[in-house]
Design an enzyme around this catalytic site. Structure first.
Site, PDB file in Angstrom:
ATOM      1  N   ASP A  86       1.054 -11.396  -0.839  1.00  0.00           N
ATOM      2  CA  ASP A  86       1.071 -10.150  -1.603  1.00  0.00           C
ATOM      3  C   ASP A  86       1.565  -8.979  -0.760  1.00  0.00           C
ATOM      4  OD1 ASP A  86       0.730  -8.575  -3.828  1.00  0.00           O
ATOM      5  OD2 ASP A  86      -1.335  -8.066  -3.311  1.00  0.00           O
ATOM      6  N   VAL A 128       7.903 -15.272  -4.552  1.00  0.00           N
ATOM      7  CA  VAL A 128       6.828 -15.165  -3.555  1.00  0.00           C
ATOM      8  C   VAL A 128       5.526 -14.687  -4.214  1.00  0.00           C
ATOM      9  CG1 VAL A 128       6.110 -13.867  -1.492  1.00  0.00           C
ATOM     10  CG2 VAL A 128       8.388 -14.895  -1.612  1.00  0.00           C
ATOM     11  N   ASN A 169       9.810 -12.114  -6.774  1.00  0.00           N
ATOM     12  CA  ASN A 169       9.007 -12.694  -7.862  1.00  0.00           C
ATOM     13  C   ASN A 169       8.533 -14.106  -7.522  1.00  0.00           C
ATOM     14  OD1 ASN A 169       9.441 -10.380  -9.242  1.00  0.00           O
ATOM     15  ND2 ASN A 169      10.885 -11.223 -10.726  1.00  0.00           N
ATOM     16  N   ASP A 217      -2.129 -10.123  -9.208  1.00  0.00           N
ATOM     17  CA  ASP A 217      -3.295  -9.713  -8.406  1.00  0.00           C
ATOM     18  C   ASP A 217      -4.590  -9.908  -9.203  1.00  0.00           C
ATOM     19  OD1 ASP A 217      -1.574  -8.980  -6.417  1.00  0.00           O
ATOM     20  OD2 ASP A 217      -1.797  -6.822  -6.699  1.00  0.00           O
ATOM     21  N   ASP A 250       5.677  -9.788  -0.707  1.00  0.00           N
ATOM     22  CA  ASP A 250       6.548  -9.575  -1.881  1.00  0.00           C
ATOM     23  C   ASP A 250       7.035  -8.126  -1.959  1.00  0.00           C
ATOM     24  OD1 ASP A 250       4.160  -8.433  -2.731  1.00  0.00           O
ATOM     25  OD2 ASP A 250       3.919  -9.704  -4.496  1.00  0.00           O
ATOM     26  N   THR A 300      11.928  -4.329  -8.879  1.00  0.00           N
ATOM     27  CA  THR A 300      12.195  -4.093 -10.297  1.00  0.00           C
ATOM     28  C   THR A 300      10.907  -3.671 -11.003  1.00  0.00           C
ATOM     29  OG1 THR A 300      11.647  -6.380 -10.846  1.00  0.00           O
ATOM     30  CG2 THR A 300      13.966  -5.907 -10.300  1.00  0.00           C
TER      31      THR A 300
HETATM   32  C1  LIG Z   1     -15.444 -15.082  10.952  1.00  0.00           C
HETATM   33  C2  LIG Z   1     -15.082 -14.966   9.562  1.00  0.00           C
HETATM   34  C3  LIG Z   1     -13.654 -15.183   9.369  1.00  0.00           C
HETATM   35  C4  LIG Z   1     -13.256 -14.581   8.115  1.00  0.00           C
HETATM   36  C5  LIG Z   1     -11.836 -14.285   8.172  1.00  0.00           C
HETATM   37  C6  LIG Z   1     -11.353 -13.834   6.885  1.00  0.00           C
HETATM   38  C7  LIG Z   1     -11.351 -12.377   6.835  1.00  0.00           C
HETATM   39  C8  LIG Z   1     -10.408 -11.933   5.837  1.00  0.00           C
HETATM   40  C9  LIG Z   1      -9.521 -10.949   6.461  1.00  0.00           C
HETATM   41  C10 LIG Z   1      -8.502 -10.518   5.883  1.00  0.00           C
HETATM   42  C11 LIG Z   1      -8.129 -10.873   4.495  1.00  0.00           C
HETATM   43  C12 LIG Z   1      -7.160  -9.863   4.132  1.00  0.00           C
HETATM   44  C13 LIG Z   1      -6.634 -10.086   2.815  1.00  0.00           C
HETATM   45  C14 LIG Z   1      -5.988  -8.804   2.489  1.00  0.00           C
HETATM   46  C15 LIG Z   1      -4.788  -9.060   1.701  1.00  0.00           C
HETATM   47  C16 LIG Z   1      -4.384  -7.776   1.154  1.00  0.00           C
HETATM   48  C17 LIG Z   1      -3.453  -8.020   0.053  1.00  0.00           C
HETATM   49  C18 LIG Z   1      -3.452  -6.818  -0.799  1.00  0.00           C
HETATM   50  O1  LIG Z   1      -4.023  -6.765  -1.834  1.00  0.00           O
HETATM   51  O2  LIG Z   1      -2.767  -5.782  -0.345  1.00  0.00           O
HETATM   52  C19 LIG Z   1      -2.908  -4.616  -1.127  1.00  0.00           C
HETATM   53  C20 LIG Z   1      -1.675  -3.773  -1.031  1.00  0.00           C
HETATM   54  C21 LIG Z   1      -0.573  -4.351  -1.825  1.00  0.00           C
HETATM   55  O3  LIG Z   1      -0.937  -4.078  -3.074  1.00  0.00           O
HETATM   56  P1  LIG Z   1       0.006  -4.360  -4.327  1.00  0.00           P
HETATM   57  O4  LIG Z   1       0.878  -3.172  -4.547  1.00  0.00           O
HETATM   58  O5  LIG Z   1       0.619  -5.690  -4.246  1.00  0.00           O
HETATM   59  O6  LIG Z   1      -1.066  -4.418  -5.455  1.00  0.00           O
HETATM   60  C22 LIG Z   1      -1.658  -3.285  -6.040  1.00  0.00           C
HETATM   61  C23 LIG Z   1      -3.138  -3.573  -6.128  1.00  0.00           C
HETATM   62  O7  LIG Z   1      -3.355  -4.795  -6.781  1.00  0.00           O
HETATM   63  C24 LIG Z   1      -3.857  -2.468  -6.876  1.00  0.00           C
HETATM   64  O8  LIG Z   1      -5.194  -2.882  -7.024  1.00  0.00           O
HETATM   65  P2  LIG Z   1      -6.417  -1.863  -6.998  1.00  0.00           P
HETATM   66  O9  LIG Z   1      -6.553  -1.397  -5.611  1.00  0.00           O
HETATM   67  O10 LIG Z   1      -6.069  -0.795  -7.967  1.00  0.00           O
HETATM   68  O11 LIG Z   1      -7.533  -2.689  -7.469  1.00  0.00           O
HETATM   69  C25 LIG Z   1      -3.233  -2.252  -8.258  1.00  0.00           C
HETATM   70  O12 LIG Z   1      -3.827  -1.154  -8.858  1.00  0.00           O
HETATM   71  C26 LIG Z   1      -1.745  -2.000  -8.163  1.00  0.00           C
HETATM   72  O13 LIG Z   1      -1.212  -1.953  -9.435  1.00  0.00           O
HETATM   73  C27 LIG Z   1      -1.050  -3.119  -7.413  1.00  0.00           C
HETATM   74  O14 LIG Z   1       0.310  -2.800  -7.264  1.00  0.00           O
HETATM   75  O15 LIG Z   1      -1.281  -3.618   0.317  1.00  0.00           O
HETATM   76  C28 LIG Z   1      -1.957  -2.698   1.022  1.00  0.00           C
HETATM   77  O16 LIG Z   1      -2.848  -2.094   0.546  1.00  0.00           O
HETATM   78  C29 LIG Z   1      -1.520  -2.466   2.418  1.00  0.00           C
HETATM   79  C30 LIG Z   1      -2.677  -2.507   3.325  1.00  0.00           C
HETATM   80  C31 LIG Z   1      -3.291  -3.871   3.360  1.00  0.00           C
HETATM   81  C32 LIG Z   1      -4.104  -4.048   4.591  1.00  0.00           C
HETATM   82  C33 LIG Z   1      -4.523  -5.473   4.668  1.00  0.00           C
HETATM   83  C34 LIG Z   1      -5.106  -5.744   6.010  1.00  0.00           C
HETATM   84  C35 LIG Z   1      -4.899  -7.168   6.312  1.00  0.00           C
HETATM   85  C36 LIG Z   1      -5.105  -7.455   7.745  1.00  0.00           C
HETATM   86  C37 LIG Z   1      -4.145  -7.876   8.539  1.00  0.00           C
HETATM   87  C38 LIG Z   1      -2.755  -7.938   8.072  1.00  0.00           C
HETATM   88  C39 LIG Z   1      -1.838  -8.459   9.152  1.00  0.00           C
HETATM   89  C40 LIG Z   1      -0.469  -8.551   8.578  1.00  0.00           C
HETATM   90  C41 LIG Z   1       0.160  -9.812   8.972  1.00  0.00           C
HETATM   91  C42 LIG Z   1       1.021 -10.292   7.881  1.00  0.00           C
HETATM   92  C43 LIG Z   1       1.536 -11.642   8.249  1.00  0.00           C
HETATM   93  C44 LIG Z   1       2.244 -12.259   7.103  1.00  0.00           C
HETATM   94  C45 LIG Z   1       2.652 -13.641   7.393  1.00  0.00           C
HETATM   95  N1  LIG Z   2       7.646  -9.425  -7.276  1.00  0.00           N
HETATM   96  C1  LIG Z   2       7.614  -8.130  -6.916  1.00  0.00           C
HETATM   97  C2  LIG Z   2       6.580  -7.612  -6.134  1.00  0.00           C
HETATM   98  C3  LIG Z   2       6.585  -6.289  -5.801  1.00  0.00           C
HETATM   99  N2  LIG Z   2       7.588  -5.483  -6.224  1.00  0.00           N
HETATM  100  C4  LIG Z   2       7.598  -4.057  -5.838  1.00  0.00           C
HETATM  101  O1  LIG Z   2       6.816  -3.819  -4.680  1.00  0.00           O
HETATM  102  C5  LIG Z   2       5.717  -2.957  -4.971  1.00  0.00           C
HETATM  103  C6  LIG Z   2       4.472  -3.425  -4.304  1.00  0.00           C
HETATM  104  O2  LIG Z   2       4.670  -3.350  -2.946  1.00  0.00           O
HETATM  105  P1  LIG Z   2       3.452  -3.683  -1.944  1.00  0.00           P
HETATM  106  O3  LIG Z   2       3.998  -3.398  -0.601  1.00  0.00           O
HETATM  107  O4  LIG Z   2       2.361  -2.768  -2.343  1.00  0.00           O
HETATM  108  O5  LIG Z   2       3.104  -5.109  -2.186  1.00  0.00           O
HETATM  109  C7  LIG Z   2       5.587  -3.005  -6.500  1.00  0.00           C
HETATM  110  O6  LIG Z   2       5.007  -1.851  -7.007  1.00  0.00           O
HETATM  111  C8  LIG Z   2       7.030  -3.170  -6.922  1.00  0.00           C
HETATM  112  O7  LIG Z   2       7.665  -1.929  -6.893  1.00  0.00           O
HETATM  113  C9  LIG Z   2       8.604  -5.996  -6.991  1.00  0.00           C
HETATM  114  O8  LIG Z   2       9.546  -5.257  -7.393  1.00  0.00           O
HETATM  115  N3  LIG Z   2       8.611  -7.322  -7.329  1.00  0.00           N
HETATM  116 MG   LIG Z   3       0.054  -7.524  -5.428  1.00  0.00          MG
HETATM  117 MG   LIG Z   4       2.409  -7.052  -3.377  1.00  0.00          MG
END
Ligand SMILES: CCCCCCCC/C=C\CCCCCCCC(=O)OC[C@H](COP(=O)(O)O[C@@H]1[C@H](O)[C@H](OP(=O)(O)O)[C@@H](O)[C@H](O)[C@H]1O)OC(=O)CCCCCCC/C=C\CCCCCCCC
Ligand SMILES: Nc1ccn([C@@H]2O[C@H](COP(=O)(O)O)[C@@H](O)[C@H]2O)c(=O)n1
Ligand SMILES: [Mg+2]
Ligand SMILES: [Mg+2]
Length: 199
Positions: free
Chosen positions: A66, A31, A29, A91, A69, A80
Site C-alpha cells: 500500500d 500492486v 492498480n 484498504d 502503489d 488516476t
Molecule cells: C515484536 C513484534 C513484532 C511485530 C512487528 C509488526 C509490527 C508492525 C509494524 C509495522 C506495520 C506497518 C504497517 C503499516 C502499513 C501502512 C500502510 C498504510 O496504510 O499507509 C497509509 C498511507 C497510505 O495511505 P493510502 O493513501 O494508501 O490510503 C488512505 C488511507 O486508507 C486512509 O485511511 P484512514 O486513515 O482515513 O482510515 C483513507 O482515508 C484514504 O482514502 C486512503 O487513500 O501511507 C502513510 O500514511 C505514510 C506513512 C506510513 C508510515 C508507515 C510506517 C511503516 C514503517 C516502516 C516503513 C518502512 C518502509 C519500507 C518500505 C519497504 C517496501 C518494500
Molecule cells: N492503484 C493506485 C493507488 C494509488 N494511486 C494514487 O496514489 C495515492 C495514494 O498514495 P499513497 O502514497 O498514499 O499510497 C492515491 O490517492 C492515488 O492518487 C493510484 O492512482 N492508483
Molecule cells: Mg491504500
Molecule cells: Mg496506497
C-alpha cells in the site's frame, strides 16, 4: 500523525522502488490488488489457526504494497481517479479481513470474549473513521487526521498480535482495547473536523 510526519521519509525509500516497478511494466492498480489479496489471505489463513507471529510478519509485508502503489502512481505522473478509489476501497477490505481474522482468533482459539469484543469495536470504528473522511470529501468538506489513521491502527494491532505470537500474555487483548478506545476518539475527532470545515 504518521501520515503527517513519516510520509516524507517513507517516500524516500518507496519512490525509487515504485519507479523501478513501473519500469518493469507493473501498474499501480495491479500492486494495489495483489497487496490486498495477500493481506486478506494471510490474515484469514494464519490468525484463525493461532499462528499469530508468522501471520503478523506476512500481513505486515503485504501492507507495504500500500506504500508502494502510491509511489508507482507518482512515478507515472500522479495516478488516476479510479486508482485512488480502488486504493481506498482495497484498504477497507484489507482492514476488514485483518480485524475479522483477529476477532475470529480471539473468540474461537483463545475463547477470550473480551478481546473479541474489542476487536469488533476496532473493525467497525476503522471503517467509520475512513467513511467519515470519504463522505466529507464527497460533500466538499474535509476530515483529515485524528489520533489513529490507518498506519497507526495497523501498527498497534500488528504489534499486539506479533508480541502475543512471541508468547507475551494478553498482548493482543491490550492492543485491541487500546486501539478500540483510540479509534472511537478518532471517529469523534473526524466528525468535529467536518463540523469545523462546514462552518
Ligand atoms: C515484536 C513484534 C513484532 C511485530 C512487528 C509488526 C509490527 C508492525 C509494524 C509495522 C506495520 C506497518 C504497517 C503499516 C502499513 C501502512 C500502510 C498504510 O496504510 O499507509 C497509509 C498511507 C497510505 O495511505 P493510502 O493513501 O494508501 O490510503 C488512505 C488511507 O486508507 C486512509 O485511511 P484512514 O486513515 O482515513 O482510515 C483513507 O482515508 C484514504 O482514502 C486512503 O487513500 O501511507 C502513510 O500514511 C505514510 C506513512 C506510513 C508510515 C508507515 C510506517 C511503516 C514503517 C516502516 C516503513 C518502512 C518502509 C519500507 C518500505 C519497504 C517496501 C518494500
Ligand atoms: N492503484 C493506485 C493507488 C494509488 N494511486 C494514487 O496514489 C495515492 C495514494 O498514495 P499513497 O502514497 O498514499 O499510497 C492515491 O490517492 C492515488 O492518487 C493510484 O492512482 N492508483
Ligand atoms: Mg491504500
Ligand atoms: Mg496506497
Amino acid at each position: 500523525m504518521l501520515n503527517l510526519f513519516a510520509r516524507e521519509s517513507v517516500s524516500r525509500v518507496t519512490d525509487p522502488i515504485g519507479a523501478w516497478l513501473v519500469r518493469r511494466g507493473l501498474t499501480p492498480n495491479a500492486v494495489t490488488v495483489v497487496g490486498t489479496v495477500g493481506t486478506c489471505v494471510a490474515a484469514l489463513w494464519f490468525f484463525p489457526r493461532g499462528q499469530l507471529f508468522v501471520g503478523t510478519m506476512v500481513v505486515t509485508l503485504c501492507t507495504f504494497f500500500d506504500l508502494i502503489d502510491g509511489a508507482m502512481a507518482r512515478a507515472v505522473g500522479g495516478g488516476t481517479r479510479f486508482g485512488a478509489v480502488l486504493d481506498a476501497s482495497c484498504d477497507r477490505i484489507a482492514d476488514g479481513a485483518v480485524f475479522a481474522a483477529i476477532v475470529w482468533w480471539a473468540f474461537a482459539v483463545e475463547g477470550d470474549q473480551v478481546a473479541a469484543a474489542a476487536g469488533l469495536v476496532c473493525l467497525v470504528a476503522a471503517q467509520v473513521i475512513s467513511y467519515v473522511k470519504a463522505r466529507a470529501e464527497a460533500t466538499g468538506l474535509s476530515a483529515d487526521g485524528g489520533l489513529v489513521e490507518r498506519a497507526e491502527r495497523l501498527i498497534i494491532a500488528l504489534v499486539g498480535t506479533g508480541l502475543q505470537g512471541l508468547g507475551v500474555p494478553n498482548a493482543a487483548g491490550v492492543a485491541l482495547w487500546l486501539l478500540a478506545v483510540l479509534a472511537v476518539i478518532t471517529v469523534v475527532q473526524r466528525l468535529v473536523a467536518v463540523h469545523r470545515s462546514a462552518r
